[in-house]
Design an enzyme around this catalytic site. Sequence first.
Site, PDB file in Angstrom:
ATOM      1  N   LYS A  65       0.974  -1.443  -0.097  1.00  0.00           N
ATOM      2  CA  LYS A  65       0.369   0.131   0.030  1.00  0.00           C
ATOM      3  C   LYS A  65       0.846   1.672   0.052  1.00  0.00           C
ATOM      4  CE  LYS A  65      -3.858  -1.971   2.146  1.00  0.00           C
ATOM      5  NZ  LYS A  65      -4.736  -2.496   3.286  1.00  0.00           N
ATOM      6  N   ASP A 101     -10.281   1.653   3.109  1.00  0.00           N
ATOM      7  CA  ASP A 101     -10.012   1.008   4.396  1.00  0.00           C
ATOM      8  C   ASP A 101     -10.764   1.656   5.034  1.00  0.00           C
ATOM      9  OD1 ASP A 101      -8.924  -1.243   3.596  1.00  0.00           O
ATOM     10  OD2 ASP A 101      -6.588  -0.277   4.317  1.00  0.00           O
TER      11      ASP A 101
HETATM   12  P1  NAP Z   1       1.824  -2.766   6.672  1.00  0.00           P
HETATM   13  O1  NAP Z   1       1.269  -1.977   6.193  1.00  0.00           O
HETATM   14  O2  NAP Z   1       2.583  -3.751   6.167  1.00  0.00           O
HETATM   15  O3  NAP Z   1       1.621  -2.818   8.024  1.00  0.00           O
HETATM   16  C1  NAP Z   1       1.995  -4.380   9.412  1.00  0.00           C
HETATM   17  C2  NAP Z   1       2.024  -4.052  10.528  1.00  0.00           C
HETATM   18  O4  NAP Z   1       2.497  -5.238  11.309  1.00  0.00           O
HETATM   19  C3  NAP Z   1       3.551  -2.426  11.155  1.00  0.00           C
HETATM   20  O5  NAP Z   1       2.689  -1.991  12.124  1.00  0.00           O
HETATM   21  C4  NAP Z   1       4.292  -3.477  11.300  1.00  0.00           C
HETATM   22  O6  NAP Z   1       5.310  -2.870  12.437  1.00  0.00           O
HETATM   23  C5  NAP Z   1       3.670  -4.830  11.490  1.00  0.00           C
HETATM   24  N1  NAP Z   1       4.055  -5.669  11.550  1.00  0.00           N
HETATM   25  C6  NAP Z   1       4.828  -6.515  10.644  1.00  0.00           C
HETATM   26  N2  NAP Z   1       5.535  -8.206  11.301  1.00  0.00           N
HETATM   27  C7  NAP Z   1       5.959  -7.855  12.360  1.00  0.00           C
HETATM   28  C8  NAP Z   1       6.131  -8.529  13.532  1.00  0.00           C
HETATM   29  N3  NAP Z   1       6.702  -9.842  12.798  1.00  0.00           N
HETATM   30  N4  NAP Z   1       6.029  -8.303  14.957  1.00  0.00           N
HETATM   31  C9  NAP Z   1       5.809  -7.562  15.200  1.00  0.00           C
HETATM   32  N5  NAP Z   1       4.638  -6.337  14.123  1.00  0.00           N
HETATM   33  C10 NAP Z   1       4.647  -6.930  13.040  1.00  0.00           C
HETATM   34  O7  NAP Z   1       0.153  -4.138   6.236  1.00  0.00           O
HETATM   35  P2  NAP Z   1      -1.268  -3.408   6.480  1.00  0.00           P
HETATM   36  O8  NAP Z   1      -1.234  -3.181   4.929  1.00  0.00           O
HETATM   37  O9  NAP Z   1      -1.380  -2.737   7.310  1.00  0.00           O
HETATM   38  O10 NAP Z   1      -1.964  -5.034   6.926  1.00  0.00           O
HETATM   39  C11 NAP Z   1      -1.894  -5.213   8.099  1.00  0.00           C
HETATM   40  C12 NAP Z   1      -3.358  -6.176   8.074  1.00  0.00           C
HETATM   41  O11 NAP Z   1      -4.617  -5.720   8.557  1.00  0.00           O
HETATM   42  C13 NAP Z   1      -2.903  -7.639   7.004  1.00  0.00           C
HETATM   43  O12 NAP Z   1      -3.518  -8.778   7.619  1.00  0.00           O
HETATM   44  C14 NAP Z   1      -4.101  -7.586   5.920  1.00  0.00           C
HETATM   45  O13 NAP Z   1      -4.535  -8.531   5.736  1.00  0.00           O
HETATM   46  C15 NAP Z   1      -5.274  -6.211   7.174  1.00  0.00           C
HETATM   47  N6  NAP Z   1      -5.910  -5.624   6.675  1.00  0.00           N
HETATM   48  C16 NAP Z   1      -7.655  -6.372   6.783  1.00  0.00           C
HETATM   49  C17 NAP Z   1      -8.462  -4.890   6.073  1.00  0.00           C
HETATM   50  C18 NAP Z   1      -9.786  -5.814   5.302  1.00  0.00           C
HETATM   51  O14 NAP Z   1     -10.772  -5.232   4.885  1.00  0.00           O
HETATM   52  N7  NAP Z   1     -10.521  -6.520   6.672  1.00  0.00           N
HETATM   53  C19 NAP Z   1      -7.863  -4.098   4.950  1.00  0.00           C
HETATM   54  C20 NAP Z   1      -6.520  -3.969   4.893  1.00  0.00           C
HETATM   55  C21 NAP Z   1      -5.729  -4.785   6.440  1.00  0.00           C
HETATM   56  P3  NAP Z   1       6.283  -2.263  11.643  1.00  0.00           P
HETATM   57  O15 NAP Z   1       6.369  -1.153  11.692  1.00  0.00           O
HETATM   58  O16 NAP Z   1       7.009  -2.385  13.301  1.00  0.00           O
HETATM   59  O17 NAP Z   1       6.551  -3.119  10.496  1.00  0.00           O
END
Ligand code: NAP
Length: 281
Positions: A65, A101
Amino acid sequence: MKKLFVFGHNISYSISPAICNAALGVMKLDWHYALWDMPAEAVPQAVASLRAEDCIGANVTIPHKEIVFRLMDELSETARLAQAVNTIINRGGRLVGDNTDGIGFMRALREAGINPRGAHVVIVGAGGAARGVAFALAHAGAASITLLNRTQSRAVALADELRQDTPQLVAAADLADMPANPALVVNSLPASVPLDLRSLRLSPDMLAFDLSYRPAETPFMRHAAGQGARVTNGLSMLVYQGAASLKLWTGREPDVKVMFEAAYRVVTPPSTPSPASPENR
Ligand code: NAP
């Protein structure tokens, strides 16, 4: 046939193709929505390919994103604030980035019976999804948002941006600043990330909202339910953000009942609260 995609990496679990194709089917459009899994280095070329006449656009999910945000010709205000794009629209070869979102999250939240006005909120994570959700909650009048993230500098930066955008909001990025009794705790980390939840104080009058929807009951939801909190997963949000994206692409209101039915063929509906069953709408 016109083309739509969801861009992401390691997203074989995604049910976006199922729910969007179901809605496109009843709209009688000869369009097809496909999953396009790619590593970060392939994103610029994939984005460029969307300028073709037969491409309508794409959804964007984890982890692209924020890369896609930097590749757009134009951005909506929502995408600009979130610094994350989950919807690309091809307008005659110009790519417009938007973010649905927040819309999807707010609609799911309302159906779960939570009014964020004046509420204290905790968000775990500070990635693309957390950003969209945080700005939507701030605009809906949340009293405070506490962000907890592995990379604390990201949470601090987001708290600063939220305060600049909504000066009356108390935005913090430290567990020590967590309100005593938040009405809402949102987990925006992928379900595969092991969470240390011991320091999260949860109670029966709060809603624990996990943005993940696979598995239907995530470890975060299990932990929260064990402490008596109400819980829900991200399935309703997924359907509603998909519906908002489809409206941007087609100019028409998609049939969310059909989208939920398609979702429930793949994922078990959440048990508590149960705002998302098609019968309830
Ligand atoms: P993103 O931008 O990659 O952000 C990932 C987040 O997870 C960051 O805060 C990251 O922390 C953290 N993280 C990743 N690996 C980690 C680890 N090993 N330990 C601790 N923290 C960790 O992803 P995103 O787009 O926000 O998506 C996040 C989740 O939300 C996904 O599972 C996605 O499927 C879900 N989602 C769902 C919807 C829905 O409609 N239901 C919509 C959007 C997203 P750091 O900053 O420290 O890297």
